[in-house]
Structure formats: structure tokens, C-alpha cells
Design an enzyme around this catalytic site. Structure first.
Site, PDB file in Angstrom:
ATOM      1  N   SER A   1       0.849  -1.194   0.000  1.00 52.67           N
ATOM      2  CA  SER A   1       0.000   0.000   0.000  1.00 52.67           C
ATOM      3  C   SER A   1       0.882   1.240   0.000  1.00 52.67           C
ATOM      4  O   SER A   1       1.665   1.449   0.932  1.00 52.67           O
ATOM      5  CB  SER A   1      -0.897   0.018   1.238  1.00 52.67           C
ATOM      6  OG  SER A   1      -1.424   1.334   1.404  1.00 52.67           O
TER       7      SER A   1
ATOM      8  N   HIS B   1      -1.226  -1.310  -4.318  1.00 61.36           N
ATOM      9  CA  HIS B   1      -2.510  -1.004  -3.666  1.00 61.36           C
ATOM     10  C   HIS B   1      -2.579   0.495  -3.350  1.00 61.36           C
ATOM     11  O   HIS B   1      -1.680   1.047  -2.717  1.00 61.36           O
ATOM     12  CB  HIS B   1      -2.595  -1.829  -2.378  1.00 61.36           C
ATOM     13  CG  HIS B   1      -3.890  -1.749  -1.652  1.00 61.36           C
ATOM     14  ND1 HIS B   1      -4.998  -2.502  -1.998  1.00 61.36           N
ATOM     15  CD2 HIS B   1      -4.269  -1.024  -0.571  1.00 61.36           C
ATOM     16  CE1 HIS B   1      -5.995  -2.245  -1.156  1.00 61.36           C
ATOM     17  NE2 HIS B   1      -5.581  -1.345  -0.283  1.00 61.36           N
TER      18      HIS B   1
ATOM     19  N   ASP C   1      -4.816   3.386  -1.584  1.00 59.04           N
ATOM     20  CA  ASP C   1      -5.878   3.613  -0.601  1.00 59.04           C
ATOM     21  C   ASP C   1      -6.479   5.001  -0.754  1.00 59.04           C
ATOM     22  O   ASP C   1      -5.863   6.002  -0.397  1.00 59.04           O
ATOM     23  CB  ASP C   1      -5.306   3.453   0.810  1.00 59.04           C
ATOM     24  CG  ASP C   1      -5.111   2.000   1.175  1.00 59.04           C
ATOM     25  OD1 ASP C   1      -6.091   1.227   1.042  1.00 59.04           O
ATOM     26  OD2 ASP C   1      -4.000   1.623   1.576  1.00 59.04           O
TER      27      ASP C   1
ATOM     28  N   MET D   1      -9.094   7.744   0.325  1.00 58.15           N
ATOM     29  CA  MET D   1      -9.869   8.111   1.519  1.00 58.15           C
ATOM     30  C   MET D   1     -10.447   9.514   1.356  1.00 58.15           C
ATOM     31  O   MET D   1      -9.790  10.389   0.780  1.00 58.15           O
ATOM     32  CB  MET D   1      -8.969   8.070   2.751  1.00 58.15           C
ATOM     33  CG  MET D   1      -8.270   6.736   2.942  1.00 58.15           C
ATOM     34  SD  MET D   1      -7.372   6.699   4.484  1.00 58.15           S
ATOM     35  CE  MET D   1      -6.574   5.092   4.347  1.00 58.15           C
TER      36      MET D   1
ATOM     37  N   HIS E   1      -8.474   0.946  -3.798  1.00 60.27           N
ATOM     38  CA  HIS E   1      -9.392   0.670  -2.680  1.00 60.27           C
ATOM     39  C   HIS E   1     -10.093   1.974  -2.306  1.00 60.27           C
ATOM     40  O   HIS E   1      -9.483   2.871  -1.733  1.00 60.27           O
ATOM     41  CB  HIS E   1      -8.543   0.122  -1.513  1.00 60.27           C
ATOM     42  CG  HIS E   1      -9.313  -0.155  -0.267  1.00 60.27           C
ATOM     43  ND1 HIS E   1      -8.684  -0.396   0.953  1.00 60.27           N
ATOM     44  CD2 HIS E   1     -10.643  -0.246  -0.019  1.00 60.27           C
ATOM     45  CE1 HIS E   1      -9.601  -0.614   1.874  1.00 60.27           C
ATOM     46  NE2 HIS E   1     -10.790  -0.524   1.322  1.00 60.27           N
TER      47      HIS E   1
ATOM     48  N   MET F   1     -12.275   4.068  -0.135  1.00 60.68           N
ATOM     49  CA  MET F   1     -12.903   4.231   1.186  1.00 60.68           C
ATOM     50  C   MET F   1     -13.609   5.575   1.153  1.00 60.68           C
ATOM     51  O   MET F   1     -13.202   6.545   1.804  1.00 60.68           O
ATOM     52  CB  MET F   1     -11.823   4.178   2.270  1.00 60.68           C
ATOM     53  CG  MET F   1     -11.293   2.760   2.488  1.00 60.68           C
ATOM     54  SD  MET F   1      -9.731   2.713   3.369  1.00 60.68           S
ATOM     55  CE  MET F   1      -8.613   2.888   1.982  1.00 60.68           C
TER      56      MET F   1
ATOM     57  N   MET G   1     -11.168  -6.439   5.615  1.00 64.78           N
ATOM     58  CA  MET G   1     -10.405  -5.447   6.389  1.00 64.78           C
ATOM     59  C   MET G   1     -10.045  -6.067   7.733  1.00 64.78           C
ATOM     60  O   MET G   1     -10.927  -6.447   8.509  1.00 64.78           O
ATOM     61  CB  MET G   1     -11.244  -4.184   6.615  1.00 64.78           C
ATOM     62  CG  MET G   1     -11.559  -3.367   5.370  1.00 64.78           C
ATOM     63  SD  MET G   1     -10.133  -2.814   4.417  1.00 64.78           S
ATOM     64  CE  MET G   1      -9.184  -1.913   5.637  1.00 64.78           C
TER      65      MET G   1
ATOM     66  N   ASP H   1      -6.447  -6.765   4.177  1.00 66.20           N
ATOM     67  CA  ASP H   1      -5.960  -5.388   4.233  1.00 66.20           C
ATOM     68  C   ASP H   1      -5.903  -4.897   5.674  1.00 66.20           C
ATOM     69  O   ASP H   1      -6.939  -4.674   6.291  1.00 66.20           O
ATOM     70  CB  ASP H   1      -6.867  -4.485   3.390  1.00 66.20           C
ATOM     71  CG  ASP H   1      -6.257  -3.123   3.145  1.00 66.20           C
ATOM     72  OD1 ASP H   1      -5.172  -2.843   3.670  1.00 66.20           O
ATOM     73  OD2 ASP H   1      -6.896  -2.333   2.408  1.00 66.20           O
TER      74      ASP H   1
END
Ligand code: DX5
Ligand code: ZN
Length: 225
Positions: free
Chosen positions: A12, A37, A39, A41, A70, A72, A141, A177
Site C-alpha cells: 500500500s 494497492h 488507498d 480516503m 481501494h 474508502m 479489512m 488489508d
């Protein structure tokens, strides 16, 4: 992307040098990362803010393999096309991000990307059953999303085992993750996971000037399972 259940390590870049993403992506791939990966957010679904589609688009040319995004964020559907256009190979949305996860997974597949379904630690697996035919990856998660460097939540190992049984022969990856280390990786791989996201455990001690440390960290996770 062809499907296989071999072990894949997905560092990540939340734990990378934020002033140097291109070089960091090249370094981790050269050191044995299978996927990268990313992330995303939004400061709303999770209490932290990271990458917009423009950042993903800028990073994309520095990744030879799979860019695993990913999300979020909530709402999520508004942004799916933008992340697909940025070059995501896998786009993962959270089951908890809104009332229409079925439609969200359809929308991800319609872009040509693989559709991922993420589950927070407090979410059960009952709701997954009617989504399996729309899902290419289930992200379990093993921390509450929002930050790198948190401790692995052991109750999720049983969830992985149950999901693996539910999936059967379907071509669906199980991704883990959060809190993945050489100590926790063997637990989830034994339970049926095949993609391991790791932020701090890959980047700790290394840098683009000392990329061999990334290689050592990746090999330590691989060797542990
Ligand atoms: C958490 C993120 C993870 C996180 C993993 O919200 O989805 O990908 O960066 O970090 P580590 O491996 O440090 O727990
Ligand atoms: Zn993640």
C-alpha cells in the site's frame, strides 16, 4: 488480468514517500511486489484524506502490473468512472458505503475494471451471498479503515475461512488489508486468502535510495506463509 490463486503481495503506497510516488511504485515492483494497492480516503467514510483520480492517473505510468484501487469513500458511484479512466485494474468499494452495493459492483464491471467488495471488521458475511456473481475480489479489512500501521484484528481470520468456503470454485480473490506482517500473514493464507496488502510491513526501513529493504520485507512476508 487472468485469475489465479497464487499468493500476491500488494504494497500500500499509503506508507510510501508522498513526495515520490512514481519512484516508489517502480521500486516496489522491482523488488517483487505483485500488485500496487492505492488507498483512496475521503475524510467522510474514513477520518483521513488521500488520493484523487488525478493522482492515480499520474502514478499509473509508473506501474507495470496491477493497480489495485481501494475506495474508502461515500458516496462511491459518482467516482467510479474517474478511477477507471485513471487506469485502475481493480476497483474496490465498501459494502458499508451506501445502500446500493449491488449497483455499485455492476457499475465497476461496466467500466471494464475488476470489481472488489470490501468488508469492515464489524460487518458480517451474510450480505455477500447475493453479490458473489458480481464480485472479482473480496477485501477483508483486518483493521478499521483509515490509517496504516494499526494492529491486525484476529477475529477476522474466521471470516476469511467462512468466505473461502462460500466462494467455492468461483474465480474470486480474497484480499487481506491491514496489519499484515510475517506473523499474521500465515494465519490468513491458511484460511484462504491469496492477496495480501501490506503498507508499513513493506516500506519500513526502506526508501527509494535503499529499495533492497523493500525486497527483504516482501520476501519475509512471502517466506512466512
Ligand atoms: C487502511 C488501508 C490499508 C493500510 C494498510 O485503511 O486500507 O491498506 O494502508 O496498512 P498497514 O499494512 O500498515 O496496516
Ligand atoms: Zn487498502
Amino acid at each position: 488480468m487472468t485469475f489465479d490463486r497464487s499468493l500476491k503481495i500488494a504494497p500500500s503506497i499509503l506508507s510510501a514517500d508522498f513526495a515520490n510516488f512514481g519512484a516508489e511504485c517502480r521500486a516496489i515492483e522491482a523488488q517483487g511486489a505483485d500488485w500496487v494497492h492505492v488507498d483512496v480516503m475521503d475524510g467522510h467514510f474514513v477520518p483521513n484524506l488521500t488520493f484523487g483520480p488525478a493522482t492515480c492517473k499520474a502514478i499509473r505510468p509508473h506501474i507495470k502490473g496491477v493497480m489495485d484501487v481501494h475506495l474508502m469513500i461515500a458516496p462511491v458511484e459518482t467516482y467510479i468512472q474517474a478511477y477507471a479512466d485513471a487506469g485502475a485494474d481493480v476497483i474496490t468499494a465498501h459494502l458499508e458505503a451506501g445502500p446500493h452495493i449491488h449497483r455499485t459492483l455492476q457499475a465497476i464491471r461496466a467500466t471494464g475494471a475488476k470489481a472488489g467488495l470490501a468488508l469492515n471488521p464489524g460487518t458480517g458475511i451474510e450480505a455477500v451471498e447475493y453479490l458473489l456473481d458480481l464480485t472479482d475480489l473480496i477485501c477483508v479489512m483486518t483493521v478499521n479503515p483509515g490509517f496504516g500501521g494499526q494492529s491486525f484484528i484476529h477475529s477476522q481470520v474466521e471470516k476469511v475461512r467462512k468466505l473461502r468456503a462460500m466462494i467455492g470454485d468461483r474465480p474470486i480473490h480474497i484480499e487481506i488489508d491491514g496489519g499484515v506482517t510475517p506473523e499474521t500473514a500465515p494465519l490468513v493464507v491458511a484460511a484462504g486468502a491469496d492477496v495480501l496488502v501490506a503498507g508499513s510491513a513493506v516500506f519500513k526501513g526502506g526508501s527509494v535510495d535503499r529499495p533492497e529493504v523493500y525486497g527483504q520485507n516482501i520476501r519475509a512476508i512471502r517466506a512466512s506463509v
